[in-house]
Write a protein that holds these residues in place. Structure first.
Motif, PDB file in Angstrom:
ATOM      1  N   ILE A   1       0.856  -1.185   0.000  1.00  0.00           N
ATOM      2  CA  ILE A   1       0.000   0.000   0.000  1.00  0.00           C
ATOM      3  C   ILE A   1       0.894   1.238   0.000  1.00  0.00           C
ATOM      4  N   ALA A   2       0.633   2.132  -0.959  1.00  0.00           N
ATOM      5  CA  ALA A   2       1.454   3.336  -1.107  1.00  0.00           C
ATOM      6  C   ALA A   2       0.613   4.588  -0.844  1.00  0.00           C
ATOM      7  N   TYR A   3       1.313   5.651  -0.429  1.00  0.00           N
ATOM      8  CA  TYR A   3       0.683   6.957  -0.201  1.00  0.00           C
ATOM      9  C   TYR A   3       1.619   8.043  -0.711  1.00  0.00           C
ATOM     10  N   TYR A   4       1.046   9.065  -1.371  1.00  0.00           N
ATOM     11  CA  TYR A   4       1.807  10.284  -1.637  1.00  0.00           C
ATOM     12  C   TYR A   4       0.841  11.467  -1.703  1.00  0.00           C
ATOM     13  N   ASN A   5       1.350  12.654  -1.372  1.00  0.00           N
ATOM     14  CA  ASN A   5       0.514  13.858  -1.358  1.00  0.00           C
ATOM     15  C   ASN A   5       0.788  14.709  -2.602  1.00  0.00           C
TER      16      ASN A   5
ATOM     17  N   ALA B   1      -1.100  15.618  -9.034  1.00  0.00           N
ATOM     18  CA  ALA B   1      -1.357  16.631 -10.058  1.00  0.00           C
ATOM     19  C   ALA B   1      -2.807  17.080 -10.074  1.00  0.00           C
ATOM     20  N   THR B   2      -3.719  16.195  -9.739  1.00  0.00           N
ATOM     21  CA  THR B   2      -5.145  16.517  -9.738  1.00  0.00           C
ATOM     22  C   THR B   2      -5.614  17.098  -8.410  1.00  0.00           C
ATOM     23  N   GLY B   3      -4.666  17.282  -7.486  1.00  0.00           N
ATOM     24  CA  GLY B   3      -5.017  17.801  -6.166  1.00  0.00           C
ATOM     25  C   GLY B   3      -5.234  16.676  -5.176  1.00  0.00           C
ATOM     26  N   GLY B   4      -4.964  16.949  -3.920  1.00  0.00           N
ATOM     27  CA  GLY B   4      -5.173  15.949  -2.886  1.00  0.00           C
ATOM     28  C   GLY B   4      -4.061  14.930  -2.841  1.00  0.00           C
ATOM     29  N   SER B   5      -4.368  13.759  -2.282  1.00  0.00           N
ATOM     30  CA  SER B   5      -3.382  12.708  -2.067  1.00  0.00           C
ATOM     31  C   SER B   5      -3.817  11.413  -2.720  1.00  0.00           C
ATOM     32  N   PHE B   6      -2.859  10.496  -2.865  1.00  0.00           N
ATOM     33  CA  PHE B   6      -3.144   9.164  -3.387  1.00  0.00           C
ATOM     34  C   PHE B   6      -2.847   8.146  -2.298  1.00  0.00           C
ATOM     35  N   ILE B   7      -3.734   7.168  -2.147  1.00  0.00           N
ATOM     36  CA  ILE B   7      -3.468   6.023  -1.293  1.00  0.00           C
ATOM     37  C   ILE B   7      -4.079   4.807  -1.957  1.00  0.00           C
ATOM     38  N   GLY B   8      -3.302   3.747  -2.077  1.00  0.00           N
ATOM     39  CA  GLY B   8      -3.795   2.542  -2.725  1.00  0.00           C
ATOM     40  C   GLY B   8      -2.654   1.612  -3.088  1.00  0.00           C
ATOM     41  N   GLU B   9      -2.998   0.587  -3.842  1.00  0.00           N
ATOM     42  CA  GLU B   9      -2.004  -0.394  -4.279  1.00  0.00           C
ATOM     43  C   GLU B   9      -1.450   0.029  -5.627  1.00  0.00           C
ATOM     44  N   PRO B  10      -0.144   0.262  -5.744  1.00  0.00           N
ATOM     45  CA  PRO B  10       0.418   0.717  -7.021  1.00  0.00           C
ATOM     46  C   PRO B  10       0.358  -0.376  -8.079  1.00  0.00           C
ATOM     47  N   THR B  11       0.217   0.042  -9.333  1.00  0.00           N
ATOM     48  CA  THR B  11       0.118  -0.927 -10.426  1.00  0.00           C
ATOM     49  C   THR B  11       1.469  -1.243 -11.047  1.00  0.00           C
ATOM     50  N   LEU B  12       2.464  -0.365 -10.874  1.00  0.00           N
ATOM     51  CA  LEU B  12       3.723  -0.553 -11.586  1.00  0.00           C
ATOM     52  C   LEU B  12       4.744  -1.379 -10.826  1.00  0.00           C
TER      53      LEU B  12
END
Length: 368
Positions: A43-47, A50-61
């Motif tokens: 599970i990854a997170y970054y703030n 580009a679209t605003g806000g943060s990402f949290i989830g399972e990376p695909t790459l």
């Protein structure tokens, strides 16, 4: 068996001898096939996306390294000569989808011959840009890595290629030549719709890579050069066979019983009229293994896009081995962009232009 006719007796003896020799040859030509792979996710997170806000989830790459499975085969042909092949597929654990443009064997699909003189391969294969940073890049193709700055670094493979690599008393020599570097049109750094093999346009989608390296006991140095061409319909900026994208790499490492330090320089030069650019990446990192179960890695990366932007990235990683095959890991990363910079902390991620970004990931890896 006995025959009265002497001529017939001689012929039978010759046939039996030939059969024994053939059987011995077939018995000597032993072969084996190995199934292997890595499943790596978390599970990854970054703030500051580009679209605003943060990402949290399972990376695909990728996680710590890209997930993959494959088959390696070796047949002993005798006299030190072997036939070899590799079929290797990259996939996304979260969805089960194939990476590398959806190709079944998108990482490797090649066959060749190997001996004391080296190995020659035909087919889709890792090129010399893939191999050159192996010991110097302590972080490797992680979600936070050189791949965040230049995605091609972690996807340096060539379709329709002839490749050679040989090792002689510490010296490594290697080269690949591709007649059409990338046959997939799915998009991304590993699927750029440049299949080549175009009648009347020999330069279309050609690629050459070369490597020279030297390793001695606890240190080594290596250098590589990589030039690829484009063609009409290929991914920007290489939309013409006149356009080129080249990478030059120089790096070195030093290792000891409980660690390793490595660093290097990667220069990129894109010659594509208005889309031309020049950039430099400098990196240095250190690994420390205090016990057989713990490993710590840290790396600093500086990116400079000439006359346009720059970015600085810091990465840290801790890994704990639960067994010989299973490990847990944690990653943290931070990137600071200049006013026009847009380097994301996560490979395949996004960042607001000019924004700083923090990321972290907790993951698990199993090898088989």
């Amino acid at each position: 068996m006995y025959f009265k006719n002497k001529g017939t007796e001689v012929k039978v003896k010759h046939a039996l001898a030939a059969g024994l020799l053939l059987g011995a040859g077939l018995a000597h030509a032993q072969s084996n096939v190995t199934l292997y792979g890595i499943v790596d996710t978390g599970i990854a997170y970054y703030n500051n996306a580009a679209t605003g806000g943060s990402f949290i989830g399972e990376p695909t790459l990728t996680g710590k390294v890209p997930s993959r499975f494959g088959f390696k085969g070796v047949e002993d042909l005798g006299g030190g000569l072997k036939a070899v092949f590799t079929l290797e597929s990259g996939f996304q654990p979260g969805t089960g989808n194939l990476n590398y443009g959806g190709r079944l064997f998108g990482r490797q699909a090649n066959v060749g011959l190997s001996g004391d003189w080296g190995t020659v391969l035909l087919g889709r294969q890792n090129n010399m840009t893939f191999y050159v940073t192996g010991n110097a890049d302590v972080i490797g193709p992680s979600i936070f890595s050189l791949a965040s700055v230049d995605p091609y670094i972690a996807s340096a493979r060539s379709d329709s290629a002839v490749g050679y690599m040989g090792k002689f008393s510490g010296v490594t020599l290697g080269a690949t030549y591709s007649f059409g570097r990338d046959g997939s049109s799915a998009g991304g750094p590993s699927a750029t719709n440049c299949a080549g093999n175009v009648a009347g346009n020999y330069q279309a989608c050609k690629q050459f890579t070369g490597l020279i390296g030297y390793d001695y006991q606890n240190f080594g140095i290596s250098a590589s050069y990589d030039q690829m061409r484009g063609n009409t319909g290929a991914a920007a900026p290489l939309t013409s066979s006149r356009y080129t994208d080249s990478h030059s790499v120089i790096n070195a490492y030093y290792k000891w019983s409980t660690g390793r330090v490595g660093g290097g320089w990667i220069h990129r030069n894109v010659s594509a009229d208005a889309a031309s650019l020049r950039s430099d990446i400098y990196f240095i990192g250190v690994s420390y293994l205090p016990t057989i179960t713990w490993a710590f890695d840290a790396q600093a990366i500086r990116y400079q896009l000439k006359s346009r932007a720059n970015a600085t990235m810091l990465i840290g990683r801790a890994s704990y081995s639960l067994s010989k095959r299973t490990s847990l890991y944690g990653l943290v990363g931070w990137v600071a962009n200049s006013q026009n910079g847009a380097v994301a902390i996560a490979a395949g991620g996004s960042v607001a232009t000019g924004g700083n970004q923090f990321g972290t990931m907790l993951g698990i890896q199993h090898t088989f």
